[in-house]
Design a protein around this motif. Structure first.
Motif: not given
Ligand SMILES: NC(=O)c1ccc[n+]([C@@H]2O[C@H](COP(=O)([O-])OP(=O)(O)OC[C@H]3O[C@@H](n4cnc5c(N)ncnc54)[C@H](O)[C@@H]3O)[C@@H](O)[C@H]2O)c1
Ligand SMILES: N[C@@H](CCO)C(=O)O
Length: 362
Positions: A198-211
């Motif tokens: 979960l933390p790694a997947a959230i970090a990716e979504a943050q980098d991609l500007g979704y979160a």
């Protein structure tokens, strides 16, 4: 050719992407749309405020790394965002609100929108807080001041879900909506299925500007709760408060559960829904569901979102498209600007822009 002067409130991913669109495609947009866009003010919690009533040169701002922007040293710049003064006093036609969404009370964005409308300025926003929590009152305030309040990007980013429902479904009765309404959680569920934690997947979504700045709202369902309220209020004629919408997020779902479900042909999705009953009441909820492959929302993956409209004459109509992303959401703002132009281009009552007092500029 007409021109609209913009004040950008919040200069993060979305408003920066709008500035990029204006800067790089402004001439083409002017040819296609018949009006030009000029940014005369920007405020940001971190960068401060910048005002130039002759039009801000966007190129150097866009060349800087987002975290490095500091308006304090620039002509017309200040370290203080001075939101209220900028919104009320700078002679802009349209205030573009794209600060953090606050699911609790919508502030300070709600005040930003109120100040702008009270000052006779049109508003477009991607911020879900003011729309979900006070949309009805803000539309009333806009009407009282003869201006527009546009918020297409508050649901499904640039995918025109609200205008589709409002403009293209005339004559249909919409009895309910069901949707995947959050790009981050949908992206995260897909990555859990692929083995990420979960933390790694959230970090990716943050980098991609979704979160969201605080991704808790994405993961715990509060972002979807706001979007369900907006859909129910705008499309089903409801007047829901946050407490009316049951809300459960995806934080308790493990990668193993997602993978086990996939092996049985099921897909976990965070689903928001609202249903109108015969007596006019509307039930709404947000909860994760393991959907079978034939469900219209089961194949919606990554940051793509979708809304299935249940109608009396057409059965279910499903619209899908980007649900998050900086450029995609900036496009929603552009579509709002176009809507404002279409509604007001022929106004002969457009107030003349007040002159900004020089003493207030720095
Ligand atoms: N990014 C997306 O995919 C997306 C999609 C739809 C809607 N939205 C909404 O659009 C808004 C902006 O999203 P974003 O991705 O640009 O977020 P972001 O976090 O990248 O940017 C928000 C910016 O607002 C600034 N800010 C916060 N509070 C402020 C204040 N009081 N005064 C001035 N500036 C302030 C921050 O400093 C930051 O630069 C949010 O409300 C978000 O929920 C985003
Ligand atoms: N954080 C939100 C942005 C779009 O509202 C999402 O992931 O869907």
């Amino acid at each position: 050719m007409g021109r609209y002067d913009l004040a950008l409130i919040g200069f993060g991913g979305v408003n920066r992407a709008l500035a990029e669109l204006i800067s790089r495609r402004g001439d083409r947009l002017a040819r296609e749309l018949g009006f030009t866009l000029r940014v005369v003010a920007i405020t940001d919690l971190r960068a401060g405020s910048l005002v130039d009533t002759d039009g801000i040169d966007l190129a150097p701002l866009l060349a800087a790394e987002p975290g490095e922007l500091n308006f304090a040293g620039l002509a017309g710049g200040s370290a203080d965002p001075r939101n209220e003064w900028v919104i009320r006093e700078v002679p802009a036609d349209i205030v573009v609100e794209a600060t953090f969404t606050n699911p609790a009370d919508g502030e300070p964005a709600l005040s930003h929108v109120r100040w702008a409308l009270e000052s006779g300025k049109h508003v477009c926003t991607t911020n879900k807080g003011p729309v979900a929590l006070a949309g009805r009152a803000l539309k009333q305030l806009a009407a009282e001041h003869g201006v527009s309040f546009e918020f297409e990007g508050s649901v499904l980013s640039g995918t025109p879900i609200l205008r589709t429902a409002q403009r293209l479904f005339g004559g249909l009765e919409i009895t309910g909506v069901q949707g995947i309404l959050n790009g981050t959680s949908n992206y995260v569920l897909g990555r859990l299925e692929e083995g990420l934690d979960l933390p790694a997947a959230i970090a990716e979504a943050q980098d991609l500007g979704y979160a969201e700045a605080d991704p808790t709202a994405d993961i715990e369902g509060h972002d979807v709760q706001l979007k369900v309220m907006i859909l129910a209020n705008e499309v089903l004629g409801a007047d829901l408060r946050r407490g009316d919408v049951f809300c459960e997020g995806i934080s308790a779902i493990t990668p193993q559960e997602v993978q086990d479900a996939a092996s049985k042909g099921l897909r976990w999705k965070l689903v928001g829904s609202a249903t109108r009953h015969e007596d006019g009441s509307v039930d709404a909820r947000v909860a994760p569901l393991a959907l079978p492959a034939h469900h219209p929302l089961a194949g919606i993956s990554g940051p793509v979102n979708a809304v299935a409209f249940h109608t009396d004459l057409l059965g279910t109509v499903t619209v899908s498209g980007p649900g998050a992303g900086r450029i995609e959401t900036a496009y929603a703002l552009l579509s709002d600007l176009i809507a404002i132009h279409q509604r007001h281009a022929d106004d002969d009552t457009t107030p003349t822009r007040p002159v900004l007092q020089e003493t207030h500029r720095v």
